[in-house]
Design an enzyme around this catalytic site. Structure first.
Site, PDB file in Angstrom:
ATOM      1  N   SER A  42     -82.556  18.078  26.191  1.00  0.00           N
ATOM      2  CA  SER A  42     -83.749  18.955  26.479  1.00  0.00           C
ATOM      3  C   SER A  42     -83.016  20.185  26.826  1.00  0.00           C
ATOM      4  O   SER A  42     -83.777  21.286  27.033  1.00  0.00           O
ATOM      5  CB  SER A  42     -84.214  18.524  27.637  1.00  0.00           C
ATOM      6  OG  SER A  42     -83.836  18.543  28.956  1.00  0.00           O
ATOM      7  N   LYS A 109     -82.803  21.874  34.125  1.00  0.00           N
ATOM      8  CA  LYS A 109     -83.580  22.605  33.390  1.00  0.00           C
ATOM      9  C   LYS A 109     -83.159  24.213  33.965  1.00  0.00           C
ATOM     10  O   LYS A 109     -82.485  24.556  34.845  1.00  0.00           O
ATOM     11  CB  LYS A 109     -85.191  22.417  33.694  1.00  0.00           C
ATOM     12  CG  LYS A 109     -85.623  21.018  33.837  1.00  0.00           C
ATOM     13  CD  LYS A 109     -85.842  20.964  32.225  1.00  0.00           C
ATOM     14  CE  LYS A 109     -86.326  19.251  32.009  1.00  0.00           C
ATOM     15  NZ  LYS A 109     -86.084  19.064  30.772  1.00  0.00           N
TER      16      LYS A 109
END
Length: 226
Positions: A42, A109
């Site tokens: 990701s 993230k």
């Protein structure tokens, strides 16, 4: 008893198997405490699957995460977790890591916006807007399809890149993956839904922040960064 005689038991201890075992265990705990692993792909290409990071757990003791920071955090109940491992040993080690806090399940993230800021996507060029200003995101190499006038936020169907204006609550952060085509991030439940409202997002909470992602430790050919 002479000084030499006093030193002999101490020397024997430092040379003993028990001392070396304790030292190895201590070092292992330090490594476990400060080394993390990014989730899948990701954050590609900034981070790759299998990269091991130095996680700076002290970075946010006296400061808050800032937009642009790559953070490691423990996801709350709104975030999906992977299925439990079928391997008993792996499951046991994961349970110990969660219980002790040394190696909990974490996500990696990038912080896009903090408390009070408003985020939406997209402008006419397909950019994410923070407080109305488009972001320059050179780290996003793999983005969701967006073609102005053909596949955008007003077309039918709507571009999966689009999400509504979201105002970040207190003690919360909106986080996204650099690989927008494969990131279950804050706006994942909102994307491409023309009926989505500001309740669709999930946030990284301030007390869930585990640390700041530091240099890549492993593999050797990727030392440094992110």
């Amino acid at each position: 008893m002479t000084t030499t005689e006093h030193q002999r038991p101490r020397r024997r201890f430092f040379r003993s198997v028990w001392f070396h075992a304790a030292l190895a265990l201590t070092l292992a705990l330090i490594v476990i405490a400060f080394v993390g692993q990014p989730s899948s792909s990701s954050m590609a290409p900034t981070l790759q699957p299998g990269d091991r990071l130095i996680v700076n757990r002290l970075a946010y003791l006296a400061a808050d995460p800032a937009p642009g920071d790559i953070v490691v955090f423990r996801p709350g109940d709104d975030w999906e977790r992977p299925a439990a491992s079928g391997n008993a040993l792996a499951a046991g080690l994961n349970a110990i890591g969660e219980t002790t806090g040394l190696r909990p399940y974490v996500l990696v993230k990038r912080v896009i916006a903090g408390p009070g800021q408003t985020v939406e996507c997209c402008d006419a060029d397909g950019s994410v807007l923070v407080d109305g200003v488009p972001l320059d995101e050179p780290y996003v190499v793999q983005d969701l399809p967006f073609v102005a006038g053909d596949l955008d936020c007003t077309s039918t169907p709507t571009s999966a890149r689009c999400f509504p204006a979201l105002t970040v609550p207190d003690d919360s952060y909106l986080v996204l993956g650099d690989n927008r085509t494969n990131s279950a991030d804050s706006v994942y439940p909102c994307r491409g839904d023309p009926d989505a409202d500001d309740g669709c997002a999930r946030w990284m909470m301030r007390d869930e922040v585990f640390g700041k992602a530091g240099p890549i430790l492993w593999p050797i050919n990727r030392w440094g960064g992110p």
